[in-house]
Design an enzyme around this catalytic site. Structure first.
Site, mmCIF file in Angstrom:
data_model
loop_
_atom_site.group_PDB
_atom_site.id
_atom_site.type_symbol
_atom_site.label_atom_id
_atom_site.label_comp_id
_atom_site.label_asym_id
_atom_site.label_seq_id
_atom_site.Cartn_x
_atom_site.Cartn_y
_atom_site.Cartn_z
ATOM 1 N N THR A 1 40.917 52.723 52.818
ATOM 2 C CA THR A 1 41.273 51.338 52.486
ATOM 3 C C THR A 1 42.732 51.266 52.048
ATOM 4 O OG1 THR A 1 39.000 50.905 51.881
ATOM 5 C CG2 THR A 1 40.619 49.317 51.106
ATOM 6 N N GLU B 1 36.215 49.499 42.391
ATOM 7 C CA GLU B 1 36.930 49.500 43.665
ATOM 8 C C GLU B 1 38.242 50.276 43.585
ATOM 9 O OE1 GLU B 1 35.465 49.034 46.287
ATOM 10 O OE2 GLU B 1 35.888 47.055 47.093
HETATM 11 N N1 HSE Z 1 39.949 42.833 51.726
HETATM 12 C C1 HSE Z 1 39.945 44.267 51.731
HETATM 13 C C2 HSE Z 1 40.874 44.774 52.802
HETATM 14 C C3 HSE Z 1 38.558 44.776 51.962
HETATM 15 O O1 HSE Z 1 40.824 44.252 53.915
HETATM 16 O O2 HSE Z 1 41.660 45.691 52.538
HETATM 17 C C4 HSE Z 1 38.497 46.272 51.964
HETATM 18 O O3 HSE Z 1 37.170 46.684 51.857
#
Ligand code: HSE
Length: 307
Positions: free
Chosen positions: A182, A127
């Site tokens: 992200t 990730e």
């Molecule tokens: N929990 C993470 C976010 C998931 O919301 O940034 C991203 O895929």
């Protein structure tokens, strides 16, 4: 001796409203497939048809495999073949699906029999390639399937089987997403929050867990309310408020951003008119002059060897 193995891992939705970085749910909308093959030439080679990074240090599956080779001191080279089906950058756990499939495939290829928490930990290292930081909600869902709660320090994933009649409608807008989306959308989240917001989120998050334990889609959906992350990110999704309002009017129990977005997810159950919810969401995006793809889906099992 096993020389090659293929594993498919599901897409996932993270957060489910108040459970930022803690809740994940595997969904049967899409599956990434990773084939690992032992080679005589040392190193990691990535073969992919789609437009994804083939440098192992910039590829989620590549990073996972490199880390596992290092940790377990395996001697072979590895070829990674990636069949990417989860759309990348839309909040459907795309990088996590490849990372999860890679970790599970490596485990099977070398018969390591790692426990689930370790598999999730290795998948999480992938990730980093896309999000800039490690978070386990999507990878845990992709590895284990079903609904997961990420408990950290030490990492301990709690899995609950979702209600069999739980259904989701996911609307994926045709929107150009920024590179490293992200990371960008994580930077929009406030560093400090009020006690009131925290209390409301905790109350809803707890109710979601009870909803999963009691197999109650209505309790799950009606508790999908987030006072912290959704308000900070929704401006990045044109038409979000209308999509949400429309889906709720069409009978959805709860609506929020899927993961870091820009997909929007509505929670419902099998006996509801899911097509109506899906059309309502499409109309919502149309109000912002955006097309979208809608997918009616249900919870998925986790990463699995393809036979
Ligand atoms: N929990 C993470 C976010 C998931 O919301 O940034 C991203 O895929």
């Amino acid at each position: 001796m096993t020389l090659t193995i293929t594993v498919a891992a599901p897409s996932s939705t993270a957060n489910l409203g108040p459970g930022f970085d803690v809740f994940g749910l595997a969904v049967n909308a899409f599956y990434d497939e990773i084939t690992l093959t032992k080679t005589k030439t040392k190193g990691v080679i990535i073969v992919a048809e789609d437009d994804i990074p083939t440098n192992p240090d910039k590829n989620t599956a590549g990073l996972v495999v490199k880390n596992m080779i290092k940790k377990f001191k395996t001697k072979d080279g590895i070829e990674i073949k990636i069949k990417k089906n989860v759309p990348a950058g839309y909040g459907m756990g795309s990088s996590a699906a490849s990372a999860a499939a890679a970790a599970v495939a490596f485990d099977k290829l070398y018969k390591l029999k790692l426990d689930e928490n370790l598999l999730v930990e290795f998948a999480g290292t992938g990730e980093k390639a896309s999000a800039g930081s490690i978070h386990y909600d999507n990878v845990a869902a992709s590895v284990l399937g079903g609904f997961v709660i990420v408990k950290t320090d030490p990492l301990d994933i709690i899995k609950i089987d979702p209600p069999s009649n739980l259904r989701m409608v996911i609307a994926v807008p045709r929107l150009k997403v920024p590179k490293r989306k992200t990371k960008v959308s994580r930077s929009a989240i406030p560093k400090k929050i009020s006690l009131t917001s925290s209390t409301k989120n905790l109350s809803n998050a707890t109710a979601i867990v009870v909803g999963f334990m009691n197999k109650d889609p209505e309790l799950i959906g009606k508790s999908i309310k987030d006072m912290i992350v959704e308000p900070a990110r929704k401006h990045m999704i044109p038409g979000f408020s209308k999509v949400k309002e429309n889906a709720l009017k069409a009978g959805a129990y709860g609506v929020t951003i899927s993961g870091a977005g820009p997909s929007v997810i509505a929670f419902s159950k099998s006996s509801q008119d899911l097509k109506k919810i899906s059309q309502a969401m499409t109309k919502g995006f149309e109000s912002a002059k955006l097309e979208c793809q809608t997918i009616i889906c249900k919870p998925s099992i986790g990463a699995k060897i393809k036979t």
